[in-house]
Design a protein around this motif. Structure first.
Motif, short mmCIF file in Angstrom:
data_model
loop_
_atom_site.label_atom_id
_atom_site.label_comp_id
_atom_site.label_asym_id
_atom_site.label_seq_id
_atom_site.Cartn_x
_atom_site.Cartn_y
_atom_site.Cartn_z
N THR A 47 -100.02 94.30 42.13
CA THR A 47 -100.01 93.16 42.32
C THR A 47 -99.28 92.70 43.55
OG1 THR A 47 -100.02 92.57 39.93
CG2 THR A 47 -99.11 90.86 41.42
N ALA A 48 -98.42 93.48 44.00
CA ALA A 48 -97.47 93.38 45.19
C ALA A 48 -98.21 93.64 46.33
CB ALA A 48 -96.17 94.02 45.15
N ASP A 49 -98.99 94.54 46.39
CA ASP A 49 -99.96 94.78 47.36
C ASP A 49 -101.04 93.64 47.69
OD1 ASP A 49 -99.05 97.54 47.82
OD2 ASP A 49 -100.50 98.25 46.25
N VAL A 50 -101.67 93.08 46.56
CA VAL A 50 -102.30 92.10 46.59
C VAL A 50 -101.54 90.76 47.27
CG1 VAL A 50 -103.95 90.22 45.67
CG2 VAL A 50 -103.77 92.60 44.71
N GLN A 51 -100.49 90.57 46.89
CA GLN A 51 -99.52 89.50 47.33
C GLN A 51 -99.23 89.49 48.89
OE1 GLN A 51 -96.67 89.18 44.19
NE2 GLN A 51 -98.00 87.69 43.04
N ALA A 52 -99.06 91.04 49.08
CA ALA A 52 -98.66 91.05 50.71
C ALA A 52 -99.77 90.82 51.64
CB ALA A 52 -98.08 92.66 50.61
N PRO B 95 -112.59 98.97 49.49
CA PRO B 95 -111.37 98.21 49.94
C PRO B 95 -111.88 96.81 50.57
CG PRO B 95 -111.57 99.85 51.49
CD PRO B 95 -112.84 100.19 50.77
N THR B 96 -110.89 95.99 50.44
CA THR B 96 -110.95 94.61 51.29
C THR B 96 -110.97 95.00 52.73
OG1 THR B 96 -108.89 93.93 50.95
CG2 THR B 96 -110.30 93.55 49.22
N THR B 97 -111.15 94.01 53.38
CA THR B 97 -110.88 94.16 54.92
C THR B 97 -109.40 93.89 55.23
OG1 THR B 97 -111.15 91.75 54.83
CG2 THR B 97 -113.20 93.23 55.69
N ALA B 98 -108.67 93.71 54.28
CA ALA B 98 -107.12 93.83 54.36
C ALA B 98 -106.33 94.85 53.80
CB ALA B 98 -106.48 92.72 53.73
N GLY B 99 -107.35 96.03 53.17
CA GLY B 99 -106.70 97.20 52.73
C GLY B 99 -106.47 97.21 51.20
N VAL B 100 -106.85 96.18 50.51
CA VAL B 100 -106.47 96.29 48.99
C VAL B 100 -107.63 96.92 48.31
CG1 VAL B 100 -106.31 94.65 46.91
CG2 VAL B 100 -105.19 94.17 49.07
N THR B 101 -107.43 97.86 47.43
CA THR B 101 -108.47 98.55 46.51
C THR B 101 -108.32 98.23 45.29
OG1 THR B 101 -107.28 100.60 46.39
CG2 THR B 101 -108.72 100.21 48.54
N VAL B 102 -109.46 98.80 44.55
CA VAL B 102 -109.09 98.76 43.01
C VAL B 102 -107.98 99.89 42.79
CG1 VAL B 102 -110.21 99.61 40.71
CG2 VAL B 102 -111.32 98.14 42.28
N GLY B 103 -106.93 99.73 42.12
CA GLY B 103 -105.76 100.35 42.00
C GLY B 103 -104.70 100.19 42.52
N ASP C 29 -111.56 87.16 44.38
CA ASP C 29 -110.95 87.52 43.09
C ASP C 29 -110.16 88.83 42.90
OD1 ASP C 29 -111.62 85.02 42.92
OD2 ASP C 29 -112.69 84.93 41.13
N PHE C 30 -109.13 88.89 42.42
CA PHE C 30 -108.53 90.30 42.04
C PHE C 30 -107.98 90.05 40.63
CE2 PHE C 30 -107.77 89.30 46.23
CZ PHE C 30 -108.11 90.44 47.00
N LEU C 31 -108.60 90.93 39.83
CA LEU C 31 -108.60 91.15 38.17
C LEU C 31 -107.50 92.24 38.23
CD1 LEU C 31 -108.89 90.04 35.25
CD2 LEU C 31 -110.89 91.92 35.34
N LEU C 32 -106.27 91.90 37.54
CA LEU C 32 -105.41 93.02 37.34
C LEU C 32 -105.25 93.17 35.86
CD1 LEU C 32 -104.21 90.94 40.10
CD2 LEU C 32 -103.07 93.19 40.25
N ARG C 33 -104.79 94.48 35.70
CA ARG C 33 -104.45 94.77 34.21
C ARG C 33 -103.25 95.38 34.40
NH1 ARG C 33 -108.96 96.07 32.25
NH2 ARG C 33 -109.38 94.04 31.34
N ASP C 34 -102.28 95.31 33.65
CA ASP C 34 -100.93 96.04 33.87
C ASP C 34 -100.45 96.16 35.40
OD1 ASP C 34 -100.77 96.40 30.87
OD2 ASP C 34 -102.05 97.91 30.87
N ASP C 35 -100.59 95.20 35.84
CA ASP C 35 -100.00 95.12 37.44
C ASP C 35 -100.89 95.81 38.10
OD1 ASP C 35 -97.89 94.07 38.80
OD2 ASP C 35 -97.15 96.07 39.20
#
Length: 208
Positions: free
Chosen positions: A152-157, A141-149, A186-192
């Protein structure tokens, strides 16, 4: 002669009667008083009963907090720092890196100790350094808690300043710059959903 004795006899009889009556009048009836004393009964109460309840405290189990696992940041990921040389990375990991492919000035490598991580080493002006670290599994995960999976809303938050770099159908690339804008996540998203996350160094010429 007989007539002379009768008055005497009569007087004697009367005197005898007086004596008898006098004796009767001096007889006092005896009164008997019986005092009955009840035996003293002494009741001894038993001593108060004291109940002591022993309370046994449950055993205390100390659970050590698990050390945080590898995290992706602007600096790279666990032992693989952006800007480090290949020998520095191999020394930090304790084993050599494995070659995946060569792309001009860039070399893509992997580490057996970091599954799901790819490392791009770029030939710069003065040295060959790590310029890109990409992860494709949720274990980093990133230090802010975003992980693969993450969505989009999680990344933006977590990264409200992230900008959209590319949007093509179901695929979107969001980028969060560091303050000096020399590095980014960078965050590559597919189907949100995030399918890959990348930490990279920006240069005038970038092989990526």
């Amino acid at each position: 002669m007989r007539r002379a004795t009768r008055p005497w006899f009569a007087a004697f009889a009367a005197a005898a009667l007086l004596v008898i009556v006098g004796c009767g009048s001096n007889t006092t009836a005896s009164t008997t008083t019986t005092t009955t004393t009840a035996p003293l009964t002494t009741t001894t109460s038993p001593p108060p009963t004291t109940t002591t309840t022993a309370t046994t405290a449950p055993p205390t189990t100390t659970t050590e907090a698990a050390a945080p696992g590898p995290q992706l940041s602007f600096d790279g990921v666990d032992g693989v720092g952006l800007g480090a040389t290949r020998p520095e990375v191999e020394a930090a990991l304790g084993r050599p890196l494995d070659l995946v492919q060569q792309q001009g000035a860039c070399t893509v490598l992997t580490a057996s100790t970091l599954p799901g991580v790819t490392i791009t080493i770029e030939s710069g002006v003065t040295d060959v350094i790590v310029s890109i670290v990409a992860v494709s599994t949720p274990e980093y995960p990133t230090t802010a808690g975003v992980t693969v999976g993450s969505s989009t809303a999680d990344v933006q938050a977590a990264y409200p300043d992230a900008v959209t770099v590319r949007a093509n159908g179901p695929t979107t690339l969001l980028r969060q710059f560091r303050n000096d804008r020399r590095r980014s996540l960078d965050f590559l998203l597919r189907d949100d959903l995030v399918v890959q996350m990348t930490a990279q160094i920006f240069a005038d010429e970038h092989c990526a």
